[in-house]
Design a protein around this motif. Structure first.
Motif, PDB file in Angstrom:
ATOM      1  N   GLY A 177      53.460  46.041  50.735  1.00 12.80           N
ATOM      2  CA  GLY A 177      53.579  44.594  50.609  1.00 12.80           C
ATOM      3  C   GLY A 177      52.237  43.911  50.670  1.00 12.80           C
ATOM      4  N   SER A 178      51.361  44.399  51.535  1.00 16.02           N
ATOM      5  CA  SER A 178      50.019  43.826  51.626  1.00 16.02           C
ATOM      6  C   SER A 178      49.216  44.111  50.363  1.00 16.02           C
ATOM      7  CB  SER A 178      49.276  44.398  52.841  1.00 16.02           C
ATOM      8  OG  SER A 178      49.978  44.139  54.038  1.00 16.02           O
ATOM      9  N   LEU A 179      49.347  45.331  49.841  1.00 20.58           N
ATOM     10  CA  LEU A 179      48.612  45.677  48.625  1.00 20.58           C
ATOM     11  C   LEU A 179      49.080  44.847  47.437  1.00 20.58           C
ATOM     12  CD1 LEU A 179      48.574  49.582  48.956  1.00 20.58           C
ATOM     13  CD2 LEU A 179      46.669  48.010  49.377  1.00 20.58           C
ATOM     14  N   MET A 180      50.374  44.538  47.382  1.00 22.98           N
ATOM     15  CA  MET A 180      50.894  43.733  46.289  1.00 22.98           C
ATOM     16  C   MET A 180      50.355  42.313  46.339  1.00 22.98           C
ATOM     17  SD  MET A 180      52.893  45.522  44.332  1.00 22.98           S
ATOM     18  CE  MET A 180      54.063  44.437  43.584  1.00 22.98           C
ATOM     19  N   GLY A 181      49.914  41.901  47.520  1.00 21.61           N
ATOM     20  CA  GLY A 181      49.307  40.581  47.633  1.00 21.61           C
ATOM     21  C   GLY A 181      47.932  40.521  47.012  1.00 21.61           C
ATOM     22  N   GLY A 182      47.397  41.661  46.701  1.00 22.91           N
ATOM     23  CA  GLY A 182      46.067  41.681  46.098  1.00 22.91           C
ATOM     24  C   GLY A 182      44.992  41.568  47.157  1.00 22.91           C
ATOM     25  N   ALA A 183      43.943  42.312  46.986  1.00 23.55           N
ATOM     26  CA  ALA A 183      42.818  42.243  47.914  1.00 23.55           C
ATOM     27  C   ALA A 183      41.774  41.324  47.313  1.00 23.55           C
ATOM     28  CB  ALA A 183      42.244  43.634  48.159  1.00 23.55           C
ATOM     29  N   ILE A 184      41.613  40.158  47.920  1.00 22.44           N
ATOM     30  CA  ILE A 184      40.696  39.163  47.372  1.00 22.44           C
ATOM     31  C   ILE A 184      39.275  39.711  47.315  1.00 22.44           C
ATOM     32  CG2 ILE A 184      39.698  36.872  47.749  1.00 22.44           C
ATOM     33  CD1 ILE A 184      42.323  35.998  48.932  1.00 22.44           C
ATOM     34  N   VAL A 185      38.854  40.393  48.392  1.00 25.02           N
ATOM     35  CA  VAL A 185      37.476  40.895  48.450  1.00 25.02           C
ATOM     36  C   VAL A 185      37.256  41.987  47.415  1.00 25.02           C
ATOM     37  CG1 VAL A 185      35.771  42.035  49.900  1.00 25.02           C
ATOM     38  CG2 VAL A 185      37.241  40.268  50.876  1.00 25.02           C
ATOM     39  N   THR A 186      38.162  42.975  47.368  1.00 24.29           N
ATOM     40  CA  THR A 186      38.001  44.092  46.435  1.00 24.29           C
ATOM     41  C   THR A 186      38.061  43.607  44.989  1.00 24.29           C
ATOM     42  OG1 THR A 186      39.030  45.575  48.035  1.00 24.29           O
ATOM     43  CG2 THR A 186      38.881  46.352  45.773  1.00 24.29           C
ATOM     44  N   GLU A 187      39.008  42.735  44.694  1.00 22.66           N
ATOM     45  CA  GLU A 187      39.104  42.215  43.333  1.00 22.66           C
ATOM     46  C   GLU A 187      37.871  41.388  42.983  1.00 22.66           C
ATOM     47  OE1 GLU A 187      42.748  40.182  42.683  1.00 22.66           O
ATOM     48  OE2 GLU A 187      43.993  41.977  42.914  1.00 22.66           O
ATOM     49  N   GLY A 188      37.294  40.731  43.977  1.00 24.79           N
ATOM     50  CA  GLY A 188      36.076  39.967  43.721  1.00 24.79           C
ATOM     51  C   GLY A 188      34.884  40.865  43.459  1.00 24.79           C
ATOM     52  N   VAL A 189      34.764  41.969  44.206  1.00 26.89           N
ATOM     53  CA  VAL A 189      33.631  42.889  44.024  1.00 26.89           C
ATOM     54  C   VAL A 189      33.649  43.507  42.628  1.00 26.89           C
ATOM     55  CG1 VAL A 189      32.647  45.087  44.790  1.00 26.89           C
ATOM     56  CG2 VAL A 189      33.368  43.382  46.478  1.00 26.89           C
ATOM     57  N   PHE A 190      34.841  43.930  42.177  1.00 24.95           N
ATOM     58  CA  PHE A 190      34.944  44.614  40.881  1.00 24.95           C
ATOM     59  C   PHE A 190      35.387  43.679  39.754  1.00 24.95           C
ATOM     60  CE2 PHE A 190      35.303  48.020  43.986  1.00 24.95           C
ATOM     61  CZ  PHE A 190      34.495  49.002  43.447  1.00 24.95           C
ATOM     62  N   ASN A 191      35.423  42.384  40.034  1.00 26.36           N
ATOM     63  CA  ASN A 191      35.768  41.375  39.014  1.00 26.36           C
ATOM     64  C   ASN A 191      37.118  41.670  38.369  1.00 26.36           C
ATOM     65  OD1 ASN A 191      35.268  39.022  37.511  1.00 26.36           O
ATOM     66  ND2 ASN A 191      34.418  40.191  35.810  1.00 26.36           N
ATOM     67  N   ILE A 192      38.127  41.910  39.211  1.00 28.20           N
ATOM     68  CA  ILE A 192      39.475  42.211  38.730  1.00 28.20           C
ATOM     69  C   ILE A 192      40.280  40.909  38.715  1.00 28.20           C
ATOM     70  CG2 ILE A 192      41.576  43.531  39.165  1.00 28.20           C
ATOM     71  CD1 ILE A 192      39.846  45.556  40.658  1.00 28.20           C
ATOM     72  N   ASN A 193      40.905  40.635  37.588  1.00 29.10           N
ATOM     73  CA  ASN A 193      41.683  39.396  37.439  1.00 29.10           C
ATOM     74  C   ASN A 193      43.116  39.609  37.909  1.00 29.10           C
ATOM     75  OD1 ASN A 193      39.501  37.962  36.232  1.00 29.10           O
ATOM     76  ND2 ASN A 193      39.935  38.982  34.286  1.00 29.10           N
ATOM     77  N   GLY A 194      43.255  39.863  39.209  1.00 26.99           N
ATOM     78  CA  GLY A 194      44.570  40.102  39.770  1.00 26.99           C
ATOM     79  C   GLY A 194      45.055  38.939  40.608  1.00 26.99           C
ATOM     80  N   ILE A 195      46.082  39.218  41.403  1.00 26.83           N
ATOM     81  CA  ILE A 195      46.698  38.175  42.219  1.00 26.83           C
ATOM     82  C   ILE A 195      45.738  37.677  43.292  1.00 26.83           C
ATOM     83  CG2 ILE A 195      48.480  37.788  43.959  1.00 26.83           C
ATOM     84  CD1 ILE A 195      49.500  37.560  41.157  1.00 26.83           C
ATOM     85  N   GLY A 196      44.922  38.569  43.847  1.00 26.75           N
ATOM     86  CA  GLY A 196      43.985  38.162  44.898  1.00 26.75           C
ATOM     87  C   GLY A 196      43.041  37.074  44.423  1.00 26.75           C
ATOM     88  N   GLY A 197      42.437  37.301  43.251  1.00 25.11           N
ATOM     89  CA  GLY A 197      41.547  36.292  42.696  1.00 25.11           C
ATOM     90  C   GLY A 197      42.280  35.023  42.331  1.00 25.11           C
TER      91      GLY A 197
END
Length: 308
Positions: A242-262
């Motif tokens: 459930g936490s992973l589905m929320g998206g990791a804001i920091v990880t998505e920011g580091v790798f520039n991933i356009n996911g839910i976290g961002g």
């Protein structure tokens, strides 16, 4: 089993209403003007603010706003942002990427974590056990953005094995390293949980009975020992998904991933309350579903557990 599932689903109703109402109230209680910056560098005219306030129902009592929001949500209308962008479309574009990232992270932390935990749980106080304990402690102590930045620089910039940033398509191959980063801390916890549980159960009566019957070691470990040791691990993995589905804001920011976290981060900064509320409401549903699945898996793993 059917009655238990029905009872749990009925219990989800007040939990869902209570959590989503609290989320809705907190999001709109954040101080600040939601229409600030919507008119460029100049301040929005009073008439525009009044029109937008009426359009989105922000002048109504909070309970009335919440009931109307739930009604639209369950009818499939996710609404629009203050800029007129479709909330449903933005979530549809971002959520598949986060789902792929979460599943990769879950596979990594499950495969490596459980394997290392079983090996060290069976052979405690050896060199491998000490190495795994030190490694997991190191991963737990290391912030995620440090792990991500180091792997990005070493594997992406210095060695050229991966692309430093993930493309908009976010293929499975590109998400392996970010998936390892986002799942590294959980992998360490899974390893330690499995190690402790296996070490506790390897001297249990059912294990000694299986050995006395002459069953192969692989079957004793894989069927009897691991099955009964997996309950705390499954509990952790279920909530962690459930936490992973929320998206990791920091990880998505580091790798520039356009996911839910961002998406969450950008809309919090822009005070897009409807977008933030909708995403978090979907995450509540994910958590509730995972908690039910985890409880049902208890009965599969341990025949002593019955939901009659």
């Amino acid at each position: 089993m059917g009655r238990y599932v029905l009872r749990r689903l009925l219990q989800f109703v007040p939990v869902f209403i209570g959590t989503t109402f609290l989320i809705y109230a907190l999001v709109w209680a954040v101080p600040g003007d939601p229409f600030a910056g919507k008119c460029g560098d100049r301040q929005c005219p009073t008439e525009f603010v009044a029109q937008m306030t009426e359009k989105y129902g922000l002048d109504r009592p909070l309970v009335v706003q919440y009931v109307g929001y739930l009604g639209r949500l369950f009818s499939g209308d996710f609404g629009t942002t203050f800029n007129g962008n479709s909330i449903g479309q933005q979530i549809a574009n971002s959520y598949p990427i986060t789902v792929r990232l979460a599943l990769i992270a879950l596979l990594i932390q499950t495969g490596i974590g459980i394997t290392a935990g079983v090996v060290t749980g069976l052979r405690r106080k050896g060199f491998l056990d000490s190495l795994v304990l030190v490694s997991t402690l190191f991963l737990i102590s290391l912030p995620v953005f440090v792990t991500g930045s180091v792997l990005q620089i070493v594997l992406g910039v210095d060695l050229g094995i991966i692309n430093p940033t993930v493309s908009p398509q976010a293929s499975l191959g590109e998400l392996i390293v970010p998936g390892f980063v986002i799942g590294s801390i959980s992998m360490a916890y899974v390893t330690r949980l499995t190690r402790t549980s296996v070490a506790e159960n390897k001297g249990a009566d059912f294990v000694r009975t299986a050995i006395a019957k002459g069953q192969p070691t692989r079957r004793v470990v894989g069927v009897h020992l691991l099955r009964n040791s997996a309950i705390p691990v499954i509990t952790f993995l279920g909530t962690d998904l459930g936490s992973l589905m929320g998206g990791a804001i920091v990880t998505e920011g580091v790798f520039n991933i356009n996911g839910i976290g961002g998406l969450i981060f950008r809309n919090i900064a822009e005070k897009e309350g409807f977008m933030v509320t909708t995403i978090v409401t979907l995450l509540v549903l994910v958590y509730l579903a995972m908690s039910l699945i985890v409880d049902l898996m208890y009965a599969v793993l341990d025949p002593r557990i019955r939901y009659d």
